[in-house]
Motif scaffolding. Structure first.
Motif, PDB file in Angstrom:
ATOM      1  N   SER A   1       0.725  -1.104   0.012  1.00  0.00           N
ATOM      2  CA  SER A   1       0.111  -0.160   0.096  1.00  0.00           C
ATOM      3  C   SER A   1       0.752   0.995   0.037  1.00  0.00           C
ATOM      4  CB  SER A   1      -0.947   0.019   1.236  1.00  0.00           C
ATOM      5  OG  SER A   1      -1.602   1.114   1.398  1.00  0.00           O
ATOM      6  N   SER A   2       0.488   2.383  -0.752  1.00  0.00           N
ATOM      7  CA  SER A   2       1.155   3.400  -0.915  1.00  0.00           C
ATOM      8  C   SER A   2       0.468   4.700  -1.171  1.00  0.00           C
ATOM      9  CB  SER A   2       2.564   3.130  -1.825  1.00  0.00           C
ATOM     10  OG  SER A   2       3.089   4.543  -1.910  1.00  0.00           O
ATOM     11  N   ASP A   3       0.688   5.813  -0.538  1.00  0.00           N
ATOM     12  CA  ASP A   3       0.182   7.015  -1.136  1.00  0.00           C
ATOM     13  C   ASP A   3       0.603   7.397  -2.681  1.00  0.00           C
ATOM     14  OD1 ASP A   3      -1.495   7.184   1.103  1.00  0.00           O
ATOM     15  OD2 ASP A   3       0.117   8.580   2.055  1.00  0.00           O
TER      16      ASP A   3
ATOM     17  N   GLU B   1       0.966   6.691  -6.068  1.00  0.00           N
ATOM     18  CA  GLU B   1       0.467   5.921  -7.075  1.00  0.00           C
ATOM     19  C   GLU B   1       1.238   4.747  -7.885  1.00  0.00           C
ATOM     20  OE1 GLU B   1      -2.855   5.990 -10.976  1.00  0.00           O
ATOM     21  OE2 GLU B   1      -2.071   7.587  -9.970  1.00  0.00           O
ATOM     22  N   SER B   2       2.138   5.048  -8.221  1.00  0.00           N
ATOM     23  CA  SER B   2       3.257   4.295  -9.027  1.00  0.00           C
ATOM     24  C   SER B   2       3.587   3.125  -8.039  1.00  0.00           C
ATOM     25  CB  SER B   2       4.449   4.987  -9.618  1.00  0.00           C
ATOM     26  OG  SER B   2       5.259   5.633  -8.503  1.00  0.00           O
TER      27      SER B   2
ATOM     28  N   ASN C   1       1.843   1.851  -5.353  1.00  0.00           N
ATOM     29  CA  ASN C   1       0.693   1.308  -4.615  1.00  0.00           C
ATOM     30  C   ASN C   1       0.294  -0.066  -5.131  1.00  0.00           C
ATOM     31  OD1 ASN C   1      -1.469   1.076  -2.617  1.00  0.00           O
ATOM     32  ND2 ASN C   1      -2.851   1.860  -4.121  1.00  0.00           N
TER      33      ASN C   1
ATOM     34  N   THR D   1       1.930  -2.230  -6.669  1.00  0.00           N
ATOM     35  CA  THR D   1       2.340  -2.546  -7.941  1.00  0.00           C
ATOM     36  C   THR D   1       3.391  -3.524  -7.878  1.00  0.00           C
ATOM     37  OG1 THR D   1       3.869  -0.591  -7.837  1.00  0.00           O
ATOM     38  CG2 THR D   1       1.684  -0.178  -8.761  1.00  0.00           C
TER      39      THR D   1
END
Length: 550
Positions: free
Chosen positions: A149-151, A153-154, A156, A158
């Motif tokens: 999970s990440s704020d 986008e690239s 999150n 992936t």
């Protein structure tokens, strides 16, 4: 800065001498020899937690304390079993089953088992907040590609990693979302070493505060690193020294060395003087000019196999360098053989690819742009640039394994370019922080010297770092080339992947964003009674195999 480093370095030689005096027969040395090994570091580790590091000095210390599932074959960059005795990869490249070494404990007594392996993978994948800064989780981002999970986008969701399970104590199974052929090689990095889940929790290993530019490390990363390696952490006095001692319950052979001291001696001259004075046992990054003198004085010079590349970069943000004919002219103007003979250590190889020949994907059939001043002049004339003036950036106050003598290299290339009519405007900058900020942080540069030492045996670790996408360093946008490199990275069949990388290397040299110059030989120096130093092209050098004389 250099003067300050010299003062610190000279002061520390006395400290190192007193540490060495504690060795010898009186404190349990084996075979009548010393049992304390003193190796001068050029700087402090950035962290004692290798998951948060990407620098050589951190990894040098980490390799003594920590071990990973995968190591390397001695003297090579090829992956080999370590804490995993073997592994199987499913046909689709999505499942890695690791069979683990039995009877291994972490330094705090925690058992190394399948659950511990999964705890480490889950930790890396679930970094949040400041832990996702590239300055901290650099290698997890570069290899895996993202986080659970990440704020951002690239990043999150992936990543390639999906999950880990431990069907029994001796097995760990890692599941991927899509193939990642470099995974096994990448697991040889200290950043992916196994750490005690108990210690990670006890000392709040993930409790980093601050931000990515100025992280504040927690207690674990400054005083409680806990691995399975042959040495345990004893103390770290920033700016002075790091001290390790033997782990009595180590699963492997402990060897003669019972204590390691890393005095911090930032100045290269001070490191040489400390060796000559007998205050240290060895040091790294020996300047080519010092090699002969040290050998003649009876010291040992140990060379690593080159696993690096020195190159001349050509920033196509400069309109002149955007013309392929100009780039080709510059390549033909450089006498690489003379450059290597005059400015780089003995044994250095002339480079034709942006990867060393030992890496699968190196291509013997790339365009080589042999030394041909007449052809260089003709290409400049064809491009209408016979009176070309160009900025040439190079670093000062630095010696890197791939670039031990940057000013000498600059001078040699400058003479070659001016011989074909190119006027060079010299732009020197101190290495830290000005040079890298200029080359990688903006477009204000022309020709430049830089290089890379590989982290593990994989082509993408070289050409993907350089040409995997747009960057300020190179100043071009070539989607076809980017796609060729990035598509090759994920080809699951290794033979097909090698062919894809060979084609990518050929395409790079046809496009010619820069000129690969050489694969310099890095040198270390030691006292005459240091035996068995395990020189490694990827610096996988663990000191339990060293023996020391009286």
């Amino acid at each position: 800065m250099v003067a300050g480093g010299l003062v610190v370095g000279l002061a520390l030689t006395a400290c190192a001498a007193s540490d060495r005096d504690t060795g010898g027969d009186d404190d349990g040395a084996t075979d009548g020899g010393r049992d304390t090994f003193i190796f001068a570091a050029s700087g402090d580790p950035s962290s004692l937690d290798p998951a948060f590091a990407s620098d050589g000095e951190t990894f040098r210390v980490a390799r003594q304390i920590f071990e990973g599932l995968v190591g390397v074959e001695p003297g090579t960059a090829d992956p080999a079993p370590l804490l995993a005795e073997s592994w199987d990869v499913s046909d689709d490249g999505l499942e890695y089953t690791f069979t683990l070494k039995e009877g291994v404990t972490f330094h705090d007594g925690t058992a190394f088992d399948g659950d511990a392996v999964c705890a480490n993978f889950e930790r890396w994948n679930n970094f949040t907040g400041v832990l996702q800064s590239e300055s901290l989780s650099y290698y997890w981002q570069k290899v895996n590609g993202g986080f659970a999970s990440s704020d951002v986008e690239s990043l999150n969701g992936t990543g390639k990693y999906e999950s880990c399970e431990a069907p029994d104590a001796g097995t760990a199974v890692v599941h991927l979302r899509s193939p990642l052929p470099e995974l096994v090689s990448a697991l040889s990095l200290p950043a992916f070493a196994m750490q005690s889940p108990t210690a990670l929790e006890k000392y709040d290993a993930d409790g980093v505060t601050g931000d990515g530019e100025a992280p504040v490390l927690p207690e674990y990363a400054t005083g409680h690193p806990t691995g399975t390696g042959p040495f345990v952490f004893e103390s770290w006095s920033p700016g002075e020294e790091v001290v390790l001692s033997a782990y009595e319950d180590y699963w492997g052979e402990q060897g003669q060395v019972r204590r390691i001291v890393f005095p911090i001696i930032s100045d290269a001259t001070a490191r040489r003087q400390a060796l000559q004075a007998g205050d240290i046992d060895g040091y790294d990054l020996v300047g080519p000019a010092d090699v002969v003198a040290l050998e003649e004085a009876g010291f040992q010079i140990v060379n690593r196999e080159p696993f690096n590349v020195l190159y001349l970069g050509m920033n196509q943000g400069n309109p002149d360098l955007a013309d392929l004919r100009v780039r080709q002219a510059i390549a033909h103007a450089i006498n690489k053989e003379a450059l290597v003979a005059q400015t780089l250590p003995e044994g250095t190889e002339v480079a034709t690819n942006f990867v060393p020949p030992s890496v699968a994907g190196w291509n013997a059939d790339v365009a080589t742009y042999d030394y041909d001043p007449d052809k260089a002049r003709a290409l400049l004339a064809e491009a209408g640039r016979s009176a070309l003036t160009i900025d040439f950036n190079y670093p000062t106050n630095v010696s890197r394994p791939y670039m031990p003598t940057p000013e000498q290299v600059f001078t040699a290339i400058e003479a070659d370019l001016e011989a074909v009519g190119i006027t060079v405007n010299a732009v020197p900058d101190p290495w830290n922080p000005e040079y890298l900020d200029r080359i990688q942080g903006g477009a204000d540069h022309g020709l430049h010297l830089l290089g890379w030492t590989g982290d593990y045996n994989d082509t993408y670790n070289f050409i993907g770092v350089f040409f995997g996408g747009t960057s300020n360093e190179w100043g071009f946008d070539n989607p076809e080339l980017f796609a060729a490199i990035n598509d090759a990275r994920y080809v699951a069949d290794l033979d097909a992947q090698t062919e894809a990388y060979e084609a990518a290397n050929a395409a790079i040299l046809d496009f010619l964003p820069g000129v690969p110059l050489a694969h310099p030989v890095p040198s270390l120096a030691f006292k005459a009674d240091v035996r068995g130093y395990p020189a490694s092209p990827v610096q996988d050098e663990v000191y339990n195999v060293i023996t020391l004389g009286d």
